[in-house]
Design a protein around this motif. Structure first.
Motif, PDB file in Angstrom:
ATOM      1  N   ASP A 113       0.820  -1.218   0.000  1.00 59.53           N
ATOM      2  CA  ASP A 113       0.000   0.000   0.000  1.00 59.53           C
ATOM      3  C   ASP A 113       0.852   1.265   0.000  1.00 59.53           C
ATOM      4  O   ASP A 113       0.416   2.313  -0.473  1.00 59.53           O
ATOM      5  CB  ASP A 113      -0.928   0.018   1.217  1.00 59.53           C
ATOM      6  N   ASP A 114       2.067   1.156   0.565  1.00 61.80           N
ATOM      7  CA  ASP A 114       2.949   2.330   0.617  1.00 61.80           C
ATOM      8  C   ASP A 114       4.037   2.273  -0.449  1.00 61.80           C
ATOM      9  O   ASP A 114       5.109   2.866  -0.303  1.00 61.80           O
ATOM     10  CB  ASP A 114       3.599   2.441   2.003  1.00 61.80           C
ATOM     11  N   PRO A 117       2.910   5.522  -6.591  1.00 64.64           N
ATOM     12  CA  PRO A 117       1.519   5.561  -6.110  1.00 64.64           C
ATOM     13  C   PRO A 117       0.518   4.864  -7.030  1.00 64.64           C
ATOM     14  O   PRO A 117      -0.453   4.279  -6.548  1.00 64.64           O
ATOM     15  CB  PRO A 117       1.234   7.068  -6.022  1.00 64.64           C
ATOM     16  N   LEU A 172       1.689  15.417  -0.978  1.00 70.08           N
ATOM     17  CA  LEU A 172       0.429  14.670  -1.079  1.00 70.08           C
ATOM     18  C   LEU A 172       0.071  14.401  -2.536  1.00 70.08           C
ATOM     19  O   LEU A 172      -0.331  13.289  -2.896  1.00 70.08           O
ATOM     20  CB  LEU A 172      -0.703  15.453  -0.398  1.00 70.08           C
ATOM     21  N   LYS A 173       0.227  15.412  -3.366  1.00 65.67           N
ATOM     22  CA  LYS A 173      -0.100  15.259  -4.782  1.00 65.67           C
ATOM     23  C   LYS A 173       0.819  14.237  -5.445  1.00 65.67           C
ATOM     24  O   LYS A 173       0.377  13.401  -6.248  1.00 65.67           O
ATOM     25  CB  LYS A 173       0.010  16.616  -5.490  1.00 65.67           C
ATOM     26  N   ASN A 180       2.236  11.704  -4.119  1.00 60.43           N
ATOM     27  CA  ASN A 180       1.900  10.349  -3.683  1.00 60.43           C
ATOM     28  C   ASN A 180       0.430  10.000  -3.892  1.00 60.43           C
ATOM     29  O   ASN A 180      -0.021   8.946  -3.434  1.00 60.43           O
ATOM     30  CB  ASN A 180       2.261  10.174  -2.206  1.00 60.43           C
ATOM     31  N   ASP A 181      -0.290  10.910  -4.558  1.00 63.52           N
ATOM     32  CA  ASP A 181      -1.706  10.689  -4.859  1.00 63.52           C
ATOM     33  C   ASP A 181      -2.494  10.377  -3.586  1.00 63.52           C
ATOM     34  O   ASP A 181      -3.258   9.405  -3.523  1.00 63.52           O
ATOM     35  CB  ASP A 181      -1.860   9.551  -5.881  1.00 63.52           C
ATOM     36  N   LYS A 182      -2.276  11.206  -2.555  1.00 60.99           N
ATOM     37  CA  LYS A 182      -2.950  11.020  -1.282  1.00 60.99           C
ATOM     38  C   LYS A 182      -3.701  12.284  -0.887  1.00 60.99           C
ATOM     39  O   LYS A 182      -3.477  13.352  -1.438  1.00 60.99           O
ATOM     40  CB  LYS A 182      -1.940  10.650  -0.193  1.00 60.99           C
ATOM     41  N   SER A 183      -4.587  12.133   0.088  1.00 59.77           N
ATOM     42  CA  SER A 183      -5.350  13.260   0.608  1.00 59.77           C
ATOM     43  C   SER A 183      -5.062  13.393   2.100  1.00 59.77           C
ATOM     44  O   SER A 183      -4.405  12.540   2.705  1.00 59.77           O
ATOM     45  CB  SER A 183      -6.852  13.035   0.391  1.00 59.77           C
ATOM     46  N   GLU A 221      -7.212  13.009   4.368  1.00 63.82           N
ATOM     47  CA  GLU A 221      -7.931  11.912   5.011  1.00 63.82           C
ATOM     48  C   GLU A 221      -7.075  10.646   5.044  1.00 63.82           C
ATOM     49  O   GLU A 221      -7.131   9.870   6.003  1.00 63.82           O
ATOM     50  CB  GLU A 221      -9.248  11.627   4.275  1.00 63.82           C
ATOM     51  N   ASP A 222      -6.268  10.447   3.999  1.00 62.74           N
ATOM     52  CA  ASP A 222      -5.359   9.290   3.978  1.00 62.74           C
ATOM     53  C   ASP A 222      -4.328   9.378   5.095  1.00 62.74           C
ATOM     54  O   ASP A 222      -3.766   8.362   5.516  1.00 62.74           O
ATOM     55  CB  ASP A 222      -4.638   9.187   2.630  1.00 62.74           C
ATOM     56  N   GLU A 223      -4.043  10.598   5.541  1.00 61.02           N
ATOM     57  CA  GLU A 223      -3.084  10.818   6.623  1.00 61.02           C
ATOM     58  C   GLU A 223      -3.775  10.932   7.975  1.00 61.02           C
ATOM     59  O   GLU A 223      -3.180  11.441   8.941  1.00 61.02           O
ATOM     60  CB  GLU A 223      -2.281  12.095   6.340  1.00 61.02           C
TER      61      GLU A 223
END
Length: 454
Positions: free
Chosen positions: A227-228, A232, A328-329, A331-334, A336-338
């Motif tokens: 997942d990590d 991404p 964040l961008k 790694n394509d994360k938001s 909320e993912d953090e």
């Protein structure tokens, strides 16, 4: 020139400056007289151009230069005369009325403009002798050095092609094509790749499925990307690799001797051990430095509480926020993912910005009082370190720093900060504490950095 303070709220200042039209006219006449002796205009002998004609030809452009000179020079002198220091470059505001501007340029109207800025806060430095720091230290064992030497030596291990099935420790030479939903993905193919089974360098589960393969075998390997995962777009995805085994090789004996060291360009195995120990000491030393610095900055942060220039905090926050959102961008994360929200993250990073600005001002003041200086030689070394990171572009990087004072200032700030920290560590109580490697290398919250604008 008339200087009037029109606003003084906390650290905020607003100053109205009036330059009388008569002063502007006097400056213009001086320039015209200087130009008269040099002007070469058709129909006039050198030095004989009438002042009225010179004014008609150049008066307006000269007045514009005078106004720009006043705008550039006045803020610094006015603020200095008030015994203040501006936190950032003052903002200059002037009339936007075109008719008023024309009158100023024609010498018919006073030039009025406003300076807006925030002052650096005044605060008393506190005694640092009561600060107590625990310096975490790791004792480096011979066994740890030897383990690291063995890991390095593994890269120099020889392999011999063998018949039969691959076992743990063998090297498999192969070609493969990776697919997700039966479609090849970027970076998932290779015509020539080697993998030592048991090295755990590929995706979890990949190597285990190659145990028992032989040269010429074709095999499908099913895996799930972590997942990590660093890419991404592949994280968490199930994939199938079509493998073609080209050869299997068994490892040769790994002997830690002078001959092995010489293959690495070293004179002896003892020299390799010495270099490895120095590398480990440097790694642990950097971690120790960060832990000690964090404790010191935490102690200073508790000792000081004063009003901060809003724009300085805003600039620092924008810098931090830009890095956070870019990561964040990437790694394509938001948020909320953090496990947070944008609102909570904003509040957290604004507190971090305030901390950095406060500590920066404190460290700057301490450094000034202690006479801390950054030498030209130290700056040159810092520039050289930057240049080394761009092989083949050395000349362009040198030119960049030569023509960018702000880039050099950005290098100077962390150098200054470290020297002030060194000064402080010589004045506070520091005791050594032996810790494990795991304790030393454990990550703290990334709050320790302070930006010093000195």
């Amino acid at each position: 020139m008339q200087v009037t303070e029109t606003k003084a709220e906390g650290l905020k200042r607003e100053i109205e400056i009036v330059v009388p039209a008569s002063d502007l006219e006097a400056r213009l006449q001086t320039r015209l007289h200087e130009a008269k002796g040099q002007a070469k205009l058709k129909g006039f002998r050198p030095g004989k151009v009438p002042m009225a004609h010179l004014r008609k030809m150049y008066g307006r452009s000269m007045m514009a230069e005078i106004v720009n000179q006043i705008i550039n020079e006045t803020p610094r002198s006015v603020i200095a005369e008030r015994n203040e220091r501006s936190a950032m470059q003052p903002e200059v505001a002037m009339t936007e009325d075109e008719k008023d501007a024309e009158k100023v340029l024609n010498g018919e109207k006073d030039f009025v403009f406003t300076l807006s800025y925030e002052t650096l806060p005044a605060f008393d430095l506190k005694d640092t002798k009561a600060i107590k720091i625990e310096r975490p230290m790791v004792e480096i064992s011979d066994e740890e050095v030897e383990d690291q030497v063995k890991r390095i030596a593994e890269n120099a291990r020889t392999y011999e092609v063998k018949d039969g099935a691959a076992e743990t420790g063998d090297k498999v030479n192969m070609a493969f094509v990776g697919k997700i939903d039966d479609v090849p993905f970027d970076g998932g193919s290779s015509e020539e790749s080697s993998l030592v089974l048991g090295s755990n360098t590929f995706i979890p589960g990949f190597e285990d499925q190659l145990i028992g393969v032989s040269a010429g075998d074709e095999k499908k390997v099913n895996v799930t990307f972590p997942d990590d995962y660093s890419a991404p777009h592949l994280a968490g995805k199930e994939a199938v690799f079509d493998i073609t085994v080209k050869s299997v090789s068994k490892p040769g004996e790994l002997e830690l001797n002078d001959e092995l060291a010489k293959t690495m360009g070293l004179e002896s195995i003892d020299r390799l051990r010495t270099l490895v120990r120095e590398q480990i000491e440097s790694q642990f030393g950097s971690a120790t430095r960060q832990k000690v610095k964090r404790q010191l900055l935490d102690a200073l942060d508790k000792d000081y509480d004063f009003e901060l220039p809003e724009k300085l905090v805003e600039a620092e926050f924008n810098n931090i926020w830009g890095q956070v959102t870019a990561e964040l961008k990437k790694n394509d994360k938001s948020f909320e993912d953090e496990d947070t929200t944008e609102e909570k993250a904003t509040a957290e990073y604004r507190r971090l910005a305030e901390r950095r600005v406060r500590l920066g001002l404190v460290l700057s003041s301490i450094g000034e009082g202690a006479g801390v200086q950054i030498t030209d030689e130290e700056l040159q070394r810092a520039v050289f370190e930057q240049v080394r990171q761009y092989p083949g572009q050395e000349q362009q990087i040198y030119e960049y720093f030569r023509n960018s004072p702000e880039a050099v200032a950005a290098l100077r700030a962390p150098l200054y900060e470290e020297k002030v920290v060194d000064h402080l560590l010589a004045t506070v109580e520091v005791t050594d504490k032996i810790v494990t490697k795991e304790e030393l290398m454990k990550d703290d919250e990334d709050e320790a950095g302070a930006t010093v604008a000195a």
